[in-house]
Design an enzyme around this catalytic site. Structure first.
Site, PDB file in Angstrom:
ATOM      1  N   CYS A  26       0.829  -1.205   0.000  1.00 39.21           N
ATOM      2  CA  CYS A  26       0.000   0.000   0.000  1.00 39.21           C
ATOM      3  C   CYS A  26       0.867   1.260   0.000  1.00 39.21           C
ATOM      4  CB  CYS A  26      -0.926   0.020   1.214  1.00 39.21           C
ATOM      5  SG  CYS A  26      -1.985  -1.430   1.348  1.00 39.21           S
ATOM      6  N   ARG A  42      -4.530   6.847  -1.597  1.00 37.37           N
ATOM      7  CA  ARG A  42      -3.728   5.651  -1.316  1.00 37.37           C
ATOM      8  C   ARG A  42      -4.144   4.496  -2.209  1.00 37.37           C
ATOM      9  NH1 ARG A  42      -5.780   2.724   3.244  1.00 37.37           N
ATOM     10  NH2 ARG A  42      -4.022   1.286   2.928  1.00 37.37           N
TER      11      ARG A  42
END
Length: 369
Positions: A26, A42
């Site tokens: 991530c 994100r």
């Protein structure tokens, strides 16, 4: 029912195996407009499918923290909020509230150490997934979040959760507020450690302070192309654009992605509006998009490919939350302003709802005049 249970067990076992692997790619960023407003976004990666849904939560909604020994902290939402949940847990893992505060949980394997659960701390205990939800439900600014943590108002305890295997999932967290302030919160040796995050970048292990120190290894990088070089009267010019960034790491490990994300946001040209900044968030995060097969683990002869399952962006100025998925690249928008914050129910939608649409332009082409 039996088939569903078997599938759930397989996913849980695989998630547990991936907790000790590289399946945690991530990446989070923050961007500014010309007048100083900020947006953030994100990606979410994993080597097995993590079922995600977007929800909207009203004011005064009751939540109860989960522990392995019963109920933990009880709290109600002071702000309405929206964001992404994982599996069937109604706690937001990434989202934004009506005050413009955003928060995201990021995988933090081998480093996350939660506070042991005791009779004395159970009334203020939260599971690793509960914590992010609590932040969004209770606070409007980064400073408020920091104060609550310094006052030890909550503890994160190791809790086994549906879908996440037989051990507590390891997370750390990034928080952004409407002013642009950001902090990172990490469970280190049983304590919550808070770091200022002036750059706004977030990835995974190791600890945030290590990533900031590691940036010193790349002070040679620059936005301008390298100058030509002359040796014995022979001039060597750069082969093309981007020579100033020669040497930037291109792999998908957390340290490399942290450096690369920093380079992208530092070099991004400020936009006029937050909507344009949101578009740039998606463009930048496209550079961290992992297709199935590129990053993989082999477990007992089976390939598990880490891939970008979800990309989202948050605009705290307009209170709009955006997302797209691996199977549907059309960007979806949820507007908190249009949500009835006084309702009594949580609204939910599968993030993969709807088919990918490709627009046919045959009829739009015109003869040259």
């Amino acid at each position: 029912m039996k088939t569903k249970s078997i599938k759930t067990m397989i996913v849980a076992i695989t998630v547990m195996l991936f907790a000790h692997s590289s399946a945690d790619a991530c990446t989070g960023i923050k961007l500014k407009t010309k007048d100083g407003k900020t947006v953030s976004g994100r990606t979410l990666e994993f080597g097995v499918e993590v079922k995600t849904s977007i929800i909207a939560v009203p004011l005064n909604y009751q939540f109860i923290g989960k522990t392995d020994k019963g109920n933990g902290l009880k709290y109600k939402t002071k702000y309405s909020m929206t964001g992404i949940i994982t599996f069937s847990d109604m706690n937001i893992a990434d989202g934004m509230n009506s005050a413009g505060l955003s928060c995201g949980a990021f995988y933090f394997p081998t480093f996350a150490e939660y506070t042991p659960l005791t009779k004395e701390n159970q009334s203020k205990a939260l599971s690793p997934v509960d914590f992010n939800n609590w932040v969004l439900a209770q606070f409007a600014t980064v400073d408020e979040v920091r104060k609550a943590i310094e006052n030890e108002e909550v503890v994160i305890v190791p809790t086994v959760l549906e879908g996440w295997g037989t051990t507590a999932p390891p997370f750390h967290y990034v928080v952004y507020d409407k002013s642009g302030k950001s902090i990172v919160i990490e469970p280190i040796k049983g304590k919550l450690v808070v770091y200022d995050n002036p750059i706004g970048v977030m990835t995974n292990a190791p600890t945030f302070d290590w990533h900031m120190i590691n940036l010193r290894n790349y002070t040679n990088l620059k936005t301008e192309n390298a100058s030509s070089m002359t040796i014995e009267g022979v001039t060597f010019k750069q082969l093309g654009q981007g020579s100033g960034m020669n040497g930037i790491p291109g792999d998908f490990t957390p340290p490399s992605r942290f450096v690369r994300a920093t380079a992208f946001i530092v070099t991004a040209l400020p936009t006029e509006t937050t909507f344009d900044a949101i578009k740039d968030v998606f463009h930048i995060l496209n550079n961290f998009d992992i297709p199935k097969g590129f990053s993989r683990e082999i477990v007992k002869g089976k390939i598990y490919a880490d891939y970008t399952q979800l990309t989202c962006a948050r605009d705290p100025q307009t209170l709009k939350y955006y997302y797209k998925t691996y199977d549907n690249q059309t960007v979806k928008e949820f507007d908190l302003n249009l949500f009835d914050s006084r309702s009594k129910e949580i609204l939910i939608l599968d993030t993969n709802a709807g088919e990918q649409v490709f627009e046919n332009v045959n009829k739009k082409l015109k003869p040259i005049k």
